[in-house]
Scaffold this active site. Structure first.
Site, PDB file in Angstrom:
ATOM      1  N   PRO A 237      26.473   1.641 -15.200  1.00  0.00           N
ATOM      2  CA  PRO A 237      27.019   0.480 -15.916  1.00  0.00           C
ATOM      3  C   PRO A 237      26.049  -0.254 -16.833  1.00  0.00           C
ATOM      4  O   PRO A 237      26.455  -1.150 -17.555  1.00  0.00           O
ATOM      5  CB  PRO A 237      27.463  -0.442 -14.777  1.00  0.00           C
ATOM      6  CG  PRO A 237      26.515  -0.139 -13.671  1.00  0.00           C
ATOM      7  CD  PRO A 237      26.237   1.354 -13.768  1.00  0.00           C
ATOM      8  N   ASP A 258      26.879   8.509 -21.294  1.00  0.00           N
ATOM      9  CA  ASP A 258      27.774   8.504 -20.138  1.00  0.00           C
ATOM     10  C   ASP A 258      29.095   9.092 -20.602  1.00  0.00           C
ATOM     11  O   ASP A 258      29.553   8.790 -21.709  1.00  0.00           O
ATOM     12  CB  ASP A 258      27.971   7.098 -19.567  1.00  0.00           C
ATOM     13  CG  ASP A 258      28.388   7.139 -18.105  1.00  0.00           C
ATOM     14  OD1 ASP A 258      27.523   6.920 -17.231  1.00  0.00           O
ATOM     15  OD2 ASP A 258      29.584   7.391 -17.831  1.00  0.00           O
ATOM     16  N   ARG A 263      33.699   3.125 -18.213  1.00  0.00           N
ATOM     17  CA  ARG A 263      32.403   2.613 -17.767  1.00  0.00           C
ATOM     18  C   ARG A 263      31.493   2.336 -18.966  1.00  0.00           C
ATOM     19  O   ARG A 263      30.738   1.364 -18.973  1.00  0.00           O
ATOM     20  CB  ARG A 263      31.743   3.615 -16.814  1.00  0.00           C
ATOM     21  CG  ARG A 263      32.323   3.599 -15.418  1.00  0.00           C
ATOM     22  CD  ARG A 263      31.861   4.790 -14.594  1.00  0.00           C
ATOM     23  NE  ARG A 263      30.413   4.884 -14.475  1.00  0.00           N
ATOM     24  CZ  ARG A 263      29.683   4.255 -13.555  1.00  0.00           C
ATOM     25  NH1 ARG A 263      30.285   3.452 -12.683  1.00  0.00           N
ATOM     26  NH2 ARG A 263      28.382   4.426 -13.487  1.00  0.00           N
ATOM     27  N   CYS A 359      21.282   6.470  -5.492  1.00  0.00           N
ATOM     28  CA  CYS A 359      21.548   5.466  -4.457  1.00  0.00           C
ATOM     29  C   CYS A 359      22.141   6.187  -3.241  1.00  0.00           C
ATOM     30  O   CYS A 359      23.082   5.719  -2.614  1.00  0.00           O
ATOM     31  CB  CYS A 359      22.471   4.364  -4.968  1.00  0.00           C
ATOM     32  SG  CYS A 359      24.010   4.947  -5.689  1.00  0.00           S
TER      33      CYS A 359
END
Length: 465
Positions: A237, A258, A263, A359
């Site tokens: 983002p 992206d 997004r 992540c």
């Protein structure tokens, strides 16, 4: 679509397994994604409590046109949230007719369970535990303001500045209106976990970025100097992109890719609000970007934060009906994509430094991907030894894995994260200047002995006088 209808649609989508909570929020058409995300997460967390109160109050029997997911969002806002926003319109009037009964049923539920606080009604797994003890990290956007100016602003608002933290214990001890400067990142402020700054004027103006410390580390470790050309391979983002722009001081170039149009549109809004002017956004799969394209011939820095299972994200703990633990098949598919993206990034000819981050907590997406990339690029790239005092290192799965970094709520008071920094192990030769094949060598590039011989030859060819 208004806030409450959008939140109800996301809840319904999560329950029917149409996607993850975060993915459905991003694919919505609601403008304030952070506001929507926060409302959905909290409604989801109190889902069982809200179901019980709505059922015992007979709300859906009395209001037959009110859909269950919308009812849940509205009752959360009435009883547990911030009250109806923007006046609430017809929803406030509708719930107002049942307010006394709903409040009475919530009070009766507390008495029945022997608790006095709303959060004590939660199941043990949904209570504010380790995930809610992670502090609120706030990055000062140095494209728009200085950390000292942001600190002064908060002090004028009644917050108490405690100086620079010296240990994790200082962060754990934060409470009330106290805040600190992070011990590692000079532009990162740290507040108690429950501090909500989504409506703060500095955040809304782009002077502050609400970004977990672990999410800040990739850009900080990439550390491109002003004037550099950088690729952000999977950019949306956009928080990391805006941090890179701040490190560049908007001098240089960021190529941000992206392939998700929605997004990317949200990212365009974010980077514009942050004052980023050196970024070129492209709706494109990074794997289709050619390393030989002359536009990227000066790219020396790449940030690769590819799609992953998200198993380290704190928000996953709120997605009771979400994707859950990733399956072996999904992990294999994700790791395959991550491996292809990493090896592709390492092919850019002028690349000097690359940061790979996820992540995820899964070895398959982290150490295994890094090890495979090192084997495919043996002698060309190596892992850089970074942050030697960072307490949480990579799993011991291959020699050098200790150079990787991991982060978690338990060990670093951040979200779960993995980071590896690649640096080129060989010197990239500087291209020779282009000359015509028939031209003689430039005199400045001829060795001295050869130069003297050429001069002598030249002298002998001068016409005699």
């Amino acid at each position: 679509m208004g806030l409450y209808a959008a939140a109800a649609a996301v809840l319904a989508g999560v329950e029917s397994r149409q996607g993850s909570l975060k993915g459905l929020v991003y694919s919505s058409n609601f403008q304030n994604l952070k506001q929507l995300y926060a409302l959905v997460c909290e409604t989801q967390r109190y889902s069982a409590v809200l179901d019980a109160v709505i059922a015992s109050a007979g709300l859906l029997r009395a209001e037959k046109k009110l859909r269950p997911h919308l009812a849940k969002v509205l009752v959360y806002e009435l009883l547990l949230g911030k009250g109806f926003r923007g006046g609430g319109g017809r929803w406030k009037a509708l719930l107002g007719r049942h307010q006394a009964r709903l409040k009475a049923e919530l009070a009766r539920l507390k008495v029945h369970r022997g608790v006095s606080r709303n959060e004590d009604l939660l199941q043990e797994s949904s209570r504010p535990g380790q995930a809610y003890q992670v502090p609120r990290f706030v990055r000062v956007n140095t494209l728009k303001t200085r950390p000292e100016d942001a600190i002064d602003y908060f002090k004028r608002q009644g917050f108490s500045y405690q100086g620079r933290a010296s240990s994790l214990e200082d962060l754990r001890a934060l409470k009330g209106q106290h805040f600190l400067l992070d011990p590692l990142l000079p532009e990162l402020l740290v507040f108690p976990a429950q501090t909500d700054l989504h409506e703060h004027p500095l955040y809304r103006a782009g002077h502050l970025i609400l970004q977990d410390k672990a999410s800040c580390l990739p850009a900080m470790l990439l550390s491109p100097p002003p004037g550099s050309h950088v690729i952000d391979a999977c950019a949306a983002p956009g928080n990391k992109t805006s941090y890179i722009a701040a490190l560049l001081k908007n001098q240089g170039k960021i190529f941000a890719f992206d392939q998700d149009a929605k997004r990317l549109a949200a990212m365009a809004t974010l980077v514009a609000r942050a004052g980023v002017s050196c970024c070129e956004l492209a709706e494109k799969d990074f794997l289709t970007v050619s390393p030989s394209d002359q536009r990227y011939s000066q790219v020396q820095y790449i940030l690769l934060d590819p799609s992953c299972s998200g198993s380290g994200m704190l928000s996953r703990q709120l997605e009771e009906h979400g994707e859950g633990t990733p399956s072996k098949e999904r992990l294999q598919a994700l790791a395959g994509f991550q491996q292809r993206a990493l090896c592709h990034a390492l092919r850019f000819p002028s690349l000097q430094r690359l940061v790979y981050s996820t992540c995820s907590l899964c070895q398959e997406e982290n150490e295994d991907v890094v090890q495979e990339a090192l084997q495919h690029n043996s002698g060309t790239f190596r892992l850089a030894p970074v942050l030697p005092t960072w307490p949480h290192r990579g799993l011991s799965t291959f020699p050098g894995s200790e150079h990787c970094l991991r982060a978690s709520p338990e060990t670093t008071l951040t979200g779960g994260f993995f980071i590896a920094v690649f640096e080129r192990a060989e010197v990239v030769p500087t291209p020779a200047p282009q000359t015509d094949a028939m031209d003689p060598e430039p005199l400045s590039q001829v060795p001295k002995r050869k130069r003297r011989r050429k001069a002598a030859v030249g002298a002998s060819m001068q016409p005699s006088t």
